[in-house]
Design a protein around this motif. Structure first.
Motif, mmCIF file in Angstrom:
data_model
loop_
_atom_site.group_PDB
_atom_site.id
_atom_site.type_symbol
_atom_site.label_atom_id
_atom_site.label_comp_id
_atom_site.label_asym_id
_atom_site.label_seq_id
_atom_site.Cartn_x
_atom_site.Cartn_y
_atom_site.Cartn_z
ATOM 1 N N MET A 211 0.848 -1.164 0.002
ATOM 2 C CA MET A 211 -0.042 0.037 -0.036
ATOM 3 C C MET A 211 0.982 1.207 0.053
ATOM 4 S SD MET A 211 -2.750 1.824 0.167
ATOM 5 C CE MET A 211 -4.144 0.976 0.528
ATOM 6 N N SER A 212 0.658 1.868 -0.951
ATOM 7 C CA SER A 212 1.570 3.388 -0.991
ATOM 8 C C SER A 212 0.614 4.422 -0.595
ATOM 9 C CB SER A 212 2.432 3.431 -2.208
ATOM 10 O OG SER A 212 1.521 3.495 -3.413
ATOM 11 N N TYR A 213 0.645 5.362 0.323
ATOM 12 C CA TYR A 213 -0.300 6.206 0.681
ATOM 13 C C TYR A 213 0.204 7.626 -0.293
ATOM 14 C CZ TYR A 213 -2.343 3.465 4.339
ATOM 15 O OH TYR A 213 -2.853 2.060 4.850
ATOM 16 N N LYS A 214 -0.817 8.338 -0.394
ATOM 17 C CA LYS A 214 -0.563 9.376 -1.069
ATOM 18 C C LYS A 214 -0.754 10.756 -0.031
ATOM 19 C CE LYS A 214 -1.063 8.509 -5.979
ATOM 20 N NZ LYS A 214 -2.121 8.537 -7.124
ATOM 21 N N ALA A 215 -1.593 10.525 0.870
ATOM 22 C CA ALA A 215 -1.668 11.616 1.807
ATOM 23 C C ALA A 215 -2.149 11.335 3.289
ATOM 24 C CB ALA A 215 -2.816 12.832 1.475
ATOM 25 N N VAL A 216 -1.985 12.045 4.298
ATOM 26 C CA VAL A 216 -2.298 11.833 5.845
ATOM 27 C C VAL A 216 -3.149 13.223 6.020
ATOM 28 C CG1 VAL A 216 -1.666 11.367 8.190
ATOM 29 C CG2 VAL A 216 -0.297 10.484 6.036
ATOM 30 N N ILE A 217 -4.296 12.773 6.721
ATOM 31 C CA ILE A 217 -5.065 13.863 7.291
ATOM 32 C C ILE A 217 -5.205 13.577 8.675
ATOM 33 C CG2 ILE A 217 -7.273 12.981 6.595
ATOM 34 C CD1 ILE A 217 -8.075 15.911 6.205
ATOM 35 N N ILE A 218 -4.910 14.596 9.466
ATOM 36 C CA ILE A 218 -5.077 14.529 10.926
ATOM 37 C C ILE A 218 -6.267 15.614 11.706
ATOM 38 C CG2 ILE A 218 -4.069 14.461 13.091
ATOM 39 C CD1 ILE A 218 -1.475 13.916 11.732
ATOM 40 N N GLY A 219 -7.197 15.010 12.146
ATOM 41 C CA GLY A 219 -8.119 15.956 12.940
ATOM 42 C C GLY A 219 -7.914 16.052 14.530
ATOM 43 N N GLY A 220 -8.013 17.271 15.059
ATOM 44 C CA GLY A 220 -7.639 17.203 16.562
ATOM 45 C C GLY A 220 -8.444 18.373 17.165
ATOM 46 N N SER A 221 -8.803 18.168 18.491
ATOM 47 C CA SER A 221 -9.157 19.567 19.066
ATOM 48 C C SER A 221 -8.833 19.436 20.606
ATOM 49 C CB SER A 221 -10.809 19.061 19.217
ATOM 50 O OG SER A 221 -11.484 20.449 19.651
ATOM 51 N N ALA A 222 -9.783 19.760 21.475
ATOM 52 C CA ALA A 222 -9.075 19.775 23.007
ATOM 53 C C ALA A 222 -8.217 18.556 23.124
ATOM 54 C CB ALA A 222 -10.156 19.881 23.734
ATOM 55 N N GLY A 223 -6.861 19.131 23.748
ATOM 56 C CA GLY A 223 -6.083 17.930 24.402
ATOM 57 C C GLY A 223 -5.243 17.282 23.162
ATOM 58 N N SER A 224 -5.345 17.909 21.882
ATOM 59 C CA SER A 224 -4.598 17.454 20.576
ATOM 60 C C SER A 224 -3.271 18.012 20.534
ATOM 61 C CB SER A 224 -5.517 17.309 19.608
ATOM 62 O OG SER A 224 -5.586 18.662 19.161
ATOM 63 N N PHE A 225 -3.089 19.286 20.862
ATOM 64 C CA PHE A 225 -1.912 19.983 20.633
ATOM 65 C C PHE A 225 -0.590 19.480 20.974
ATOM 66 C CE2 PHE A 225 1.154 23.411 21.264
ATOM 67 C CZ PHE A 225 1.190 24.207 20.024
ATOM 68 N N GLN A 226 -0.480 18.926 22.255
ATOM 69 C CA GLN A 226 0.590 18.261 22.568
ATOM 70 C C GLN A 226 1.015 16.905 21.800
ATOM 71 O OE1 GLN A 226 0.214 17.829 26.904
ATOM 72 N NE2 GLN A 226 1.150 19.845 27.154
ATOM 73 N N VAL A 227 0.135 16.321 21.420
ATOM 74 C CA VAL A 227 0.048 14.952 20.808
ATOM 75 C C VAL A 227 0.548 15.306 19.275
ATOM 76 C CG1 VAL A 227 -1.164 12.982 19.444
ATOM 77 C CG2 VAL A 227 -1.852 13.956 22.003
ATOM 78 N N ILE A 228 0.065 16.434 18.729
ATOM 79 C CA ILE A 228 0.358 16.672 17.366
ATOM 80 C C ILE A 228 1.818 17.372 17.325
ATOM 81 C CG2 ILE A 228 0.243 18.828 15.725
ATOM 82 C CD1 ILE A 228 -2.043 16.942 15.213
ATOM 83 N N THR A 229 2.184 17.926 18.416
ATOM 84 C CA THR A 229 3.493 18.570 18.465
ATOM 85 C C THR A 229 4.610 17.228 18.674
ATOM 86 O OG1 THR A 229 2.541 20.379 19.801
ATOM 87 C CG2 THR A 229 5.242 19.980 19.774
ATOM 88 N N LYS A 230 4.158 16.304 19.238
ATOM 89 C CA LYS A 230 4.983 15.074 19.383
ATOM 90 C C LYS A 230 5.164 14.185 17.904
ATOM 91 C CE LYS A 230 5.919 11.184 22.188
ATOM 92 N NZ LYS A 230 5.369 10.225 23.367
ATOM 93 N N ILE A 231 4.021 14.108 17.399
ATOM 94 C CA ILE A 231 4.104 13.687 16.015
ATOM 95 C C ILE A 231 4.987 14.310 15.053
ATOM 96 C CG2 ILE A 231 2.599 12.986 14.081
ATOM 97 C CD1 ILE A 231 0.136 12.525 15.898
ATOM 98 N N LEU A 232 4.717 15.719 15.035
ATOM 99 C CA LEU A 232 5.204 16.345 13.998
ATOM 100 C C LEU A 232 6.941 16.456 14.312
ATOM 101 C CD1 LEU A 232 3.221 19.405 13.395
ATOM 102 C CD2 LEU A 232 3.185 17.249 12.258
ATOM 103 N N ALA A 233 7.192 16.096 15.462
ATOM 104 C CA ALA A 233 8.700 16.123 15.975
ATOM 105 C C ALA A 233 9.506 14.890 15.462
ATOM 106 C CB ALA A 233 8.902 16.505 17.287
ATOM 107 N N ASN A 234 8.640 13.999 15.078
ATOM 108 C CA ASN A 234 9.101 12.413 14.920
ATOM 109 C C ASN A 234 8.893 12.087 13.514
ATOM 110 O OD1 ASN A 234 10.190 11.240 17.658
ATOM 111 N ND2 ASN A 234 8.497 12.276 18.237
ATOM 112 N N ILE A 235 8.287 13.021 12.571
ATOM 113 C CA ILE A 235 7.940 12.563 11.152
ATOM 114 C C ILE A 235 9.502 12.436 10.787
ATOM 115 C CG2 ILE A 235 7.409 13.355 9.142
ATOM 116 C CD1 ILE A 235 4.845 12.484 10.678
ATOM 117 N N PRO A 236 10.068 11.573 9.821
ATOM 118 C CA PRO A 236 11.381 11.438 9.214
ATOM 119 C C PRO A 236 11.334 12.540 8.201
ATOM 120 C CG PRO A 236 9.812 9.561 8.693
ATOM 121 C CD PRO A 236 9.123 10.356 9.745
ATOM 122 N N ALA A 237 12.735 13.053 8.224
ATOM 123 C CA ALA A 237 12.862 14.143 7.426
ATOM 124 C C ALA A 237 12.702 13.717 5.770
ATOM 125 C CB ALA A 237 14.284 14.698 7.408
ATOM 126 N N GLY A 238 12.759 12.708 5.506
ATOM 127 C CA GLY A 238 12.334 12.244 3.869
ATOM 128 C C GLY A 238 11.025 12.116 3.695
#
Lengths: 278, 185
Positions: B1-28
């Motif tokens: 399976m080769s994906y073409k996009a990721v979409i993430i929805g978040g609200s109350a309590g999601s900011f730290q989760v998003i920050t952690k995810i974004l800090a760990n996405i591989p550079a490539g």
């Protein structure tokens, strides 16, 4: 969500039975509007198409429901502050200033402009024109009467634009709201004062088919969050039309997250939020 | 399976989760990530900067009709709904809030599901309302992969719980599991 084919079928039917042409609308946002109309009317696409063909009044209703009418008094205060201190002041020495609000909806930005012009002492020399495709929103604009409770942010925005100067924090005034509008909390109304209501010329106009319906060019055209519903090709046509109808060095003002892409952009100089005719 | 996009929805309590995810996405990372996050009404600016601090990839609040590029993170701008159109462009809308939200997670997910079909990963994080439930259902119906943050880990579990009630999700993941999943795609 509706497929591309269902959307095309609907657009072709409307094109046949009316002068409305939605072929160049942005597809997914248009699909969303039709989805909403279907669910509000508890209808299937086939029923919508049948009814649109046979009932011209229903078609008018649908066209009005397709248009998005969101607007506020001094929406995006930073834009209005920049208009005040960076744009309108350039026209101070002219004897006449022509301004067109294209896609004015219920008129809140028209009144924002009139209030700003009055504070700058430019009210008398301004000709203010405003157009929209939807006659229902134009009737509201002409009355200048809005719900108060629903729009309580208007007062914050007013203070930011009229009473504060972001370029000089010591420059603070305190203009009373009642100079421009009356708030009646028991009737939940915010009503613009007569001298504002009587000033602009409101006209029904289809931006795609009609072009400029006034016999003049403009120093300033505001068209905010209107063209986002069009695809890139149609946006380009409208940017060309605005270009032809601006005076040299005239300003075009778009919404906070709109921009001009492609070759047409070379006909304008971008200055922050604004596009200036070359 | 080769994906073409990721979409993430978040609200109350999601900011730290998003920050952690974004800090760990591989550079490539070579597909776009769309973020549709509720924000407080008066927080119109600064959000992009706050998220950018730890993100490995650039974060962009897109303009209408801007081209979607791989390896970029796109944040729905304040007070607009954000749609992804066929032909790799954004379309913004100022139509009224849906379920009191603009941007609406459901509307962004609907358009992404239509445009990317089975090549989409949809993720619903912590939040205090039901926005995103119908959107994630649509992702799943279009053949995409539906993920929710583990409600036991969420600060506010209403949103992932609502999404789980609306559709049979593929994975219930902790933040760390979401990160390892994204690293592998």
């Amino acid at each position: 969500m509706l497929s591309k084919e269902e959307i095309s079928l609907f657009i072709n039917v409307v094109k046949k039975v009316s002068t409305y042409d939605f072929s160049d609308y942005s597809e997914r946002s248009f699909a969303r509007r039709i989805d909403k109309i279907l669910s509000d009317n508890k209808m299937e696409m086939s029923a919508l198409i049948t009814k649109v063909k046979s009932n011209p009044e229903f078609l008018e209703r649908v066209v009005k429901d397709i248009t998005v009418n969101t607007t506020e008094l001094f929406r995006d205060p930073a834009t209005w502050q920049a208009l005040r201190f960076r744009v309108l002041n350039k026209f101070e020495n002219q004897s006449v200033i022509n301004i067109w609000h294209a896609g004015c909806s219920t008129g809140q930005e028209v009144y924002s402009m009139l209030i700003l012009l009055n504070e700058m002492g430019l009210f008398e020399k301004a000709n203010v024109f405003a157009t929209d495709l939807n006659s229902d929103v134009l009737s509201i604009a002409k009355k200048g009467e809005y719900k108060y409770r629903f729009n309580i942010d208007y007062l914050d925005n007013f203070d930011k634009v009229i009473n504060e100067n972001p370029f000089n924090y010591e420059d603070q005034v305190s203009v009373a709201y009642s100079k421009y509008f009356q708030i009646d909390q028991t009737r939940d109304l915010l009503k613009m004062n007569d001298f504002l209501v009587n000033k602009p010329l409101f006209r029904k106009q289809d931006l795609i088919n009609d072009g400029n319906i006034f016999y003049t060019k403009f120093d300033l055209i505001l068209c905010r969050n209107v063209l986002i519903y069009f695809n890139h090709e149609l946006q380009t046509r409208i940017f060309e039309m605005f270009h032809q109808n601006l005076f040299a060095k005239g300003y075009l003002v778009l919404g906070a997250h709109e921009s001009m892409l492609g070759p047409v952009a070379s006909k304008y100089v971008r200055k922050g939020l604004f596009y200036v005719k070359k | 399976m080769s994906y073409k996009a990721v979409i993430i929805g978040g609200s109350a309590g999601s900011f730290q989760v998003i920050t952690k995810i974004l800090a760990n996405i591989p550079a490539g990372f070579d597909i776009p990530i769309f973020l549709c996050l509720h924000r407080l009404k008066h927080v119109r600016t600064g959000f992009e900067e706050a998220l950018s601090i730890k993100s490995t990839l650039p974060i962009i609040e897109p303009y209408d009709k801007q081209h979607i590029r791989p390896g970029k993170i796109y944040l729905a701008p304040a007070n607009y709904h954000m749609y992804m159109e066929l032909g790799n462009t954004f379309a913004l809308s100022t139509e009224p809030p849906v379920n009191h939200s603009r941007p609406s997670i459901d509307l962004s997910f609907f358009s992404a599901a239509y445009t990317y079909k089975n090549k989409l990963v949809g993720i619903i994080l912590s939040g205090a309302n039901k926005d995103g439930a119908l959107g994630l259902k649509q992702v799943k119906l279009a053949g995409g992969t539906a993920i929710v943050q583990d409600p036991n880990e969420c600060q506010v579990k209403t949103m992932p719980t609502a999404a789980m009630a609306a559709t049979d999700v593929d994975y219930i993941f902790t933040t760390d599991q979401i990160i390892s999943f994204l690293k592998k795609i």
